[in-house]
Write an enzyme that holds these catalytic residues in place. Structure first.
Site, PDB file in Angstrom:
ATOM      1  NE  ARG A   1      -3.695   2.533   1.754  1.00 22.92           N
ATOM      2  CZ  ARG A   1      -4.716   2.753   2.564  1.00 22.92           C
ATOM      3  NH1 ARG A   1      -5.184   1.761   3.296  1.00 22.92           N
ATOM      4  NH2 ARG A   1      -5.283   3.938   2.622  1.00 22.92           N
TER       5      ARG A   1
ATOM      6  CG  ASP B   1      -8.690   0.921   3.965  1.00 23.49           C
ATOM      7  OD1 ASP B   1      -7.820   1.358   4.745  1.00 23.49           O
ATOM      8  OD2 ASP B   1      -9.865   1.356   3.937  1.00 23.49           O
TER       9      ASP B   1
ATOM     10  CG  ASP C   1     -10.338   1.255   7.526  1.00 25.48           C
ATOM     11  OD1 ASP C   1      -9.167   1.697   7.531  1.00 25.48           O
ATOM     12  OD2 ASP C   1     -11.172   1.552   6.652  1.00 25.48           O
TER      13      ASP C   1
END
Ligand code: PH2
Ligand code: MG
Ligand code: MG
Length: 151
Positions: A83, A95, A97
């Site tokens: 990333r 991603d 989270d």
């Protein structure tokens, strides 16, 4: 030991493969145990809509790590999978989270749990509902009630 939920997403590269790899790396991290993984779903981009579709899911984890150390593990896995941080809400290879950390409410720079936009995002709530639709999001209510409120 804390029960933690994370949201996972990708909209560049081999999306599903990258997410499976991220889960594998999570399971290998010290103090982190993967308890369950939701279905992975293709979702339309939210926010910045002019970007490729995402694959999204959620993972239930037990961890002995404090929230900040756990977040560092997520960021390190994002980096190891390639990333590169670009435009906010823009395309990304992966991603991870932090959504929910036990029943704690934390509001610090770079570390907010429950995730501040979780309650309004179907691409987060639906995978969470796979894992536990009666999960209580501190200060927000259950996942099932939040999903019903989106309709
Ligand atoms: N993540 C974003 C912005 N928009 N849209 C979908 N469908 N899925 C995501 O994971 C996503 C998004 C910022 O993190
Ligand atoms: Mg995100
Ligand atoms: Mg993120």
């Amino acid at each position: 030991m804390r029960l933690v939920y994370i949201g996972i997403g990708a909209n560049l590269g081999s999306r599903e493969e990258t997410l499976r790899r991220a889960v594998e790396l999570l399971g290998r991290a010290d103090g982190v145990e993967v308890v369950a993984v939701s279905e992975l779903r293709e979702t339309d981009p939210v926010g910045v809509v002019d970007q490729p579709p995402f694959v999204n899911g959620a993972v239930a984890i037990e961890t002995t790590l404090p929230a900040r150390a756990f977040l560092d593990v997520l960021l390190e896995i994002e980096r190891s999978l390639g990333r590169v941080r670009g435009e906010r809400w823009g395309p990304r290879i992966v991603d991870l989270d932090l959504l929910v950390y036990g029943n704690e409410v934390i509001d610090e720079p770079g570390l907010r749990v429950p995730h501040p936009r979780l309650h309004e995002r179907r691409f987060v709530l639906e995978p969470l509902a796979d894992l536990n639709s009666e999960l209580k999001i501190p200060g927000r209510g259950t996942v099932s009630a939040l999903l019903a409120a989106l309709d």
